[in-house]
Design a protein around this motif. Structure first.
Motif, PDB file in Angstrom:
ATOM      1  N   TYR A  41     -14.328  -3.305   2.163  1.00  0.00           N
ATOM      2  CA  TYR A  41     -13.567  -2.777   1.186  1.00  0.00           C
ATOM      3  C   TYR A  41     -12.733  -3.631   0.580  1.00  0.00           C
ATOM      4  O   TYR A  41     -12.566  -4.032  -0.809  1.00  0.00           O
ATOM      5  CB  TYR A  41     -13.079  -1.231   1.139  1.00  0.00           C
ATOM      6  N   PHE A  66      -4.788   7.099 -12.278  1.00  0.00           N
ATOM      7  CA  PHE A  66      -6.137   6.384 -11.444  1.00  0.00           C
ATOM      8  C   PHE A  66      -7.379   7.270 -11.588  1.00  0.00           C
ATOM      9  O   PHE A  66      -8.362   6.838 -11.184  1.00  0.00           O
ATOM     10  CB  PHE A  66      -5.788   6.178 -10.187  1.00  0.00           C
ATOM     11  N   TYR A  84     -15.776  -0.755   7.220  1.00  0.00           N
ATOM     12  CA  TYR A  84     -15.688  -0.260   6.118  1.00  0.00           C
ATOM     13  C   TYR A  84     -14.398  -0.680   5.318  1.00  0.00           C
ATOM     14  O   TYR A  84     -14.550  -1.374   4.075  1.00  0.00           O
ATOM     15  CB  TYR A  84     -15.842   1.279   5.910  1.00  0.00           C
ATOM     16  N   LEU A  85     -13.266  -0.401   5.890  1.00  0.00           N
ATOM     17  CA  LEU A  85     -11.884  -0.684   5.373  1.00  0.00           C
ATOM     18  C   LEU A  85     -11.794  -2.364   4.922  1.00  0.00           C
ATOM     19  O   LEU A  85     -11.427  -2.664   3.960  1.00  0.00           O
ATOM     20  CB  LEU A  85     -10.772  -0.318   6.101  1.00  0.00           C
ATOM     21  N   TYR A 101      -7.741   7.265   8.242  1.00  0.00           N
ATOM     22  CA  TYR A 101      -8.824   6.799   7.444  1.00  0.00           C
ATOM     23  C   TYR A 101      -9.851   6.208   8.437  1.00  0.00           C
ATOM     24  O   TYR A 101     -11.091   6.227   8.081  1.00  0.00           O
ATOM     25  CB  TYR A 101      -8.187   5.888   6.302  1.00  0.00           C
ATOM     26  N   CYS A 136       0.783  -1.327   0.007  1.00  0.00           N
ATOM     27  CA  CYS A 136       0.044  -0.003   0.047  1.00  0.00           C
ATOM     28  C   CYS A 136       0.932   1.348  -0.012  1.00  0.00           C
ATOM     29  O   CYS A 136       0.566   2.267  -0.584  1.00  0.00           O
ATOM     30  CB  CYS A 136      -1.028  -0.164   1.213  1.00  0.00           C
ATOM     31  N   ALA A 194      -7.758   9.830  -9.761  1.00  0.00           N
ATOM     32  CA  ALA A 194      -8.250  10.193  -8.180  1.00  0.00           C
ATOM     33  C   ALA A 194      -6.637   9.993  -7.540  1.00  0.00           C
ATOM     34  O   ALA A 194      -5.881   9.271  -8.039  1.00  0.00           O
ATOM     35  CB  ALA A 194      -9.158   9.446  -7.613  1.00  0.00           C
ATOM     36  N   VAL A 195      -6.468  10.669  -6.731  1.00  0.00           N
ATOM     37  CA  VAL A 195      -5.154  10.845  -5.958  1.00  0.00           C
ATOM     38  C   VAL A 195      -5.369   9.778  -4.666  1.00  0.00           C
ATOM     39  O   VAL A 195      -6.493  10.110  -4.082  1.00  0.00           O
ATOM     40  CB  VAL A 195      -4.809  12.233  -5.301  1.00  0.00           C
ATOM     41  N   PRO A 196      -4.543   9.228  -4.470  1.00  0.00           N
ATOM     42  CA  PRO A 196      -4.783   7.966  -3.370  1.00  0.00           C
ATOM     43  C   PRO A 196      -4.465   8.989  -2.039  1.00  0.00           C
ATOM     44  O   PRO A 196      -3.602   9.676  -1.934  1.00  0.00           O
ATOM     45  CB  PRO A 196      -3.431   7.006  -3.625  1.00  0.00           C
ATOM     46  N   GLY A 239     -11.135   4.193  -8.313  1.00  0.00           N
ATOM     47  CA  GLY A 239     -10.033   4.287  -8.977  1.00  0.00           C
ATOM     48  C   GLY A 239      -8.809   3.320  -8.879  1.00  0.00           C
ATOM     49  O   GLY A 239      -7.978   3.226  -9.736  1.00  0.00           O
ATOM     50  N   MET A 240      -8.989   2.852  -7.720  1.00  0.00           N
ATOM     51  CA  MET A 240      -7.670   2.061  -7.283  1.00  0.00           C
ATOM     52  C   MET A 240      -7.703   0.600  -7.930  1.00  0.00           C
ATOM     53  O   MET A 240      -8.658   0.134  -7.923  1.00  0.00           O
ATOM     54  CB  MET A 240      -7.835   2.021  -5.679  1.00  0.00           C
ATOM     55  N   LEU A 299      -4.148  -0.527  10.372  1.00  0.00           N
ATOM     56  CA  LEU A 299      -4.597   0.747  10.193  1.00  0.00           C
ATOM     57  C   LEU A 299      -5.389   1.527  11.455  1.00  0.00           C
ATOM     58  O   LEU A 299      -5.473   2.580  11.475  1.00  0.00           O
ATOM     59  CB  LEU A 299      -5.169   0.997   8.662  1.00  0.00           C
ATOM     60  N   LEU A 339      -3.570   7.791   4.605  1.00  0.00           N
ATOM     61  CA  LEU A 339      -4.519   6.682   5.278  1.00  0.00           C
ATOM     62  C   LEU A 339      -4.258   6.672   6.615  1.00  0.00           C
ATOM     63  O   LEU A 339      -4.788   5.900   7.526  1.00  0.00           O
ATOM     64  CB  LEU A 339      -4.189   5.504   4.598  1.00  0.00           C
ATOM     65  N   LEU A 369      -4.210  -6.181   8.179  1.00  0.00           N
ATOM     66  CA  LEU A 369      -4.077  -4.916   7.490  1.00  0.00           C
ATOM     67  C   LEU A 369      -5.068  -3.911   8.232  1.00  0.00           C
ATOM     68  O   LEU A 369      -4.563  -2.573   8.576  1.00  0.00           O
ATOM     69  CB  LEU A 369      -4.222  -5.126   5.984  1.00  0.00           C
TER      70      LEU A 369
HETATM   71  C1  HEC Z   1      -1.343   1.603  -7.478  1.00  0.00           C
HETATM   72  C2  HEC Z   1      -1.707   2.687  -6.464  1.00  0.00           C
HETATM   73  C3  HEC Z   1      -2.620   2.207  -5.217  1.00  0.00           C
HETATM   74  C4  HEC Z   1      -2.094   0.993  -4.321  1.00  0.00           C
HETATM   75  C5  HEC Z   1      -0.981   0.094  -4.478  1.00  0.00           C
HETATM   76  C6  HEC Z   1      -2.920   1.034  -3.323  1.00  0.00           C
HETATM   77  N1  HEC Z   1      -3.976   2.126  -3.466  1.00  0.00           N
HETATM   78 FE1  HEC Z   1      -5.571   2.547  -2.203  1.00  0.00          FE
HETATM   79  N2  HEC Z   1      -6.212   3.995  -3.577  1.00  0.00           N
HETATM   80  C7  HEC Z   1      -5.539   4.238  -4.722  1.00  0.00           C
HETATM   81  C8  HEC Z   1      -6.370   5.135  -5.521  1.00  0.00           C
HETATM   82  C9  HEC Z   1      -5.948   6.091  -6.683  1.00  0.00           C
HETATM   83  C10 HEC Z   1      -7.464   5.587  -4.805  1.00  0.00           C
HETATM   84  C11 HEC Z   1      -8.519   6.509  -4.968  1.00  0.00           C
HETATM   85  C12 HEC Z   1      -9.727   5.913  -5.674  1.00  0.00           C
HETATM   86  C13 HEC Z   1     -10.817   6.768  -5.934  1.00  0.00           C
HETATM   87  O1  HEC Z   1     -11.183   7.671  -5.120  1.00  0.00           O
HETATM   88  O2  HEC Z   1     -11.562   6.461  -6.667  1.00  0.00           O
HETATM   89  C14 HEC Z   1      -7.349   4.727  -3.484  1.00  0.00           C
HETATM   90  C15 HEC Z   1      -8.123   4.651  -2.471  1.00  0.00           C
HETATM   91  C16 HEC Z   1      -8.249   3.928  -1.291  1.00  0.00           C
HETATM   92  C17 HEC Z   1      -8.916   3.964  -0.350  1.00  0.00           C
HETATM   93  C18 HEC Z   1     -10.016   5.127  -0.009  1.00  0.00           C
HETATM   94  C19 HEC Z   1     -11.413   4.523  -0.564  1.00  0.00           C
HETATM   95  C20 HEC Z   1     -12.426   5.805   0.123  1.00  0.00           C
HETATM   96  O3  HEC Z   1     -13.525   5.328   0.760  1.00  0.00           O
HETATM   97  O4  HEC Z   1     -12.283   6.648  -0.420  1.00  0.00           O
HETATM   98  C21 HEC Z   1      -8.610   3.037   0.793  1.00  0.00           C
HETATM   99  C22 HEC Z   1      -9.092   2.572   2.236  1.00  0.00           C
HETATM  100  C23 HEC Z   1      -7.396   2.428  -0.069  1.00  0.00           C
HETATM  101  N3  HEC Z   1      -7.331   2.906  -1.143  1.00  0.00           N
HETATM  102  C24 HEC Z   1      -6.683   1.501   0.819  1.00  0.00           C
HETATM  103  C25 HEC Z   1      -5.406   1.007   0.174  1.00  0.00           C
HETATM  104  C26 HEC Z   1      -4.832  -0.143   0.940  1.00  0.00           C
HETATM  105  C27 HEC Z   1      -5.344  -0.743   2.275  1.00  0.00           C
HETATM  106  C28 HEC Z   1      -3.912  -0.750   0.033  1.00  0.00           C
HETATM  107  C29 HEC Z   1      -2.971  -1.770   0.235  1.00  0.00           C
HETATM  108  C30 HEC Z   1      -3.503  -3.117   0.289  1.00  0.00           C
HETATM  109  C31 HEC Z   1      -3.800   0.150  -1.016  1.00  0.00           C
HETATM  110  N4  HEC Z   1      -5.175   1.126  -0.958  1.00  0.00           N
HETATM  111  C32 HEC Z   1      -3.153   0.153  -2.192  1.00  0.00           C
HETATM  112  C33 HEC Z   1      -4.406   3.783  -5.184  1.00  0.00           C
HETATM  113  C34 HEC Z   1      -3.927   2.718  -4.732  1.00  0.00           C
END
Ligand code: HEC
Length: 271
Positions: free
Chosen positions: A127, A104, A123-124, A114, A50, A106-108, A150-151, A230, A111, A226
């Motif tokens: 998800y 993507f 929720y997490l 979170y 992550c 959207a910006v990641p 987007g992720m 968090l 967390l 995980l």
């Molecule tokens: C390749 C990049 C990438 C990786 C690796 C990644 N994420 Fe994400 N993540 C994103 C992006 C981009 C968003 C925003 C998505 C959107 O809002 O549509 C996001 C959104 C999220 C959200 C927010 C969802 C919400 O409710 O808004 C969570 C929680 C999350 N990621 C958890 C994780 C976890 C835990 C891991 C590891 C297992 C992980 N992500 C790995 C790119 C990534």
């Protein structure tokens, strides 16, 4: 006095639970901050899968090492991948926000908070369990609680591939009977969707004991760890506070006895 009782009742009122945005029922998840093994495994998964996209900018490696009972040298050796990082640094990454937006859509988000601010642990947890393959999405993944997310599914190699299967089943009336159309005598149906694992995941990093093919239970454990990690990060002093709280209550309970006796003595003097 009545006001005081009311105020203390309000203070004791449990926090309202979190609910899913999309209406998908959330799975239950009870974090366990006493389980250091779970927190350590969760941290390992976070750093591997992550952190590349999501920073934990309000948390330091050092604090994490201390709280999780990991010696600092081991932390630096196994959980920190950038050689320039020092143990006192915050847990950041170098992903460019503008690139991420292009890739993507959207910006990641960071967390650190979170589970405190947005979703809550349930929720997490839900998800991370409900990603499924969807060829219509740019990155081939969709999610039941976050539609058109987007992720990409970051843990797909561990979980394997899930597909969404929908079936039309007869709609049930309130009394439990199947509903029928009065005119055509056809059953009234509704679409019910669920996820099916069509390809099992694999643990190449041997993150889980007995690495190899992971089944659904083992993947759930990965997601539990995980989420637990968090949840800890969202409020690192929670465990300490809860322990102190218990001691304070025990102290007050014992202190009540001499305080009461003393008050009785004072009262005698007054009369
Ligand atoms: C390749 C990049 C990438 C990786 C690796 C990644 N994420 Fe994400 N993540 C994103 C992006 C981009 C968003 C925003 C998505 C959107 O809002 O549509 C996001 C959104 C999220 C959200 C927010 C969802 C919400 O409710 O808004 C969570 C929680 C999350 N990621 C958890 C994780 C976890 C835990 C891991 C590891 C297992 C992980 N992500 C790995 C790119 C990534």
């Amino acid at each position: 006095m009545r006001l005081m009782t009311l105020v203390s009742l309000l203070l004791l009122w449990p926090h309202a639970g979190h609910s899913a945005e999309a209406g998908f029922p959330l799975y239950e998840m009870t974090p366990d901050l006493e389980d250091k093994g779970s927190l350590q495994r969760g941290a390992k998964i976070y750093m591997n899968y992550c952190l590349g996209c999501h920073s934990l900018q309000y948390q330091r490696y050092k604090r994490t090492a201390v709280d999780l009972g990991v010696p600092e040298s081991l932390m630096l050796e196994h959980l920190v991948f950038d050689p320039n990082t020092k143990i006192g640094d915050t847990i950041t990454n170098t992903i460019s926000q503008s690139n991420a937006k292009t890739w993507f859509g959207a910006v990641p988000p960071d967390l650190t908070l979170y589970t405190q601010l947005k979703g809550g642990p349930e929720y997490l947890y839900t998800y991370l369990l409900t990603f499924y393959e969807d060829k219509k999405r740019p990155l081939g993944a969709n999610n039941l609680v976050y539609e058109n997310v987007g992720m990409p599914h970051a843990l797909v190699e561990l979980q394997g591939v899930q597909k969404k299967v929908c079936k039309d089943i007869p709609k049930l009336a309130e009394n439990g009977g199947e509903m029928m159309d009065a005119l055509s005598q056809d059953y009234i149906t509704e679409e019910v969707c669920g996820l099916e694992l069509v390809e099992r995941g694999y643990s190449p990093l041997a993150l889980v004991e007995g690495s190899g093919l992971l089944d659904a239970d083992e993947y759930e454990q990965v997601v539990y760890d995980l989420t637990n990690f968090l949840y800890y990060v969202g409020d690192p002093s929670r465990l300490e506070r809860e322990r102190t709280g218990v001691f304070v209550l025990i102290f007050l309970a014992f202190f009540f006895v001499p305080a009461y006796l003393l008050a009785r003595e004072y009262k005698k003097e007054l009369h």
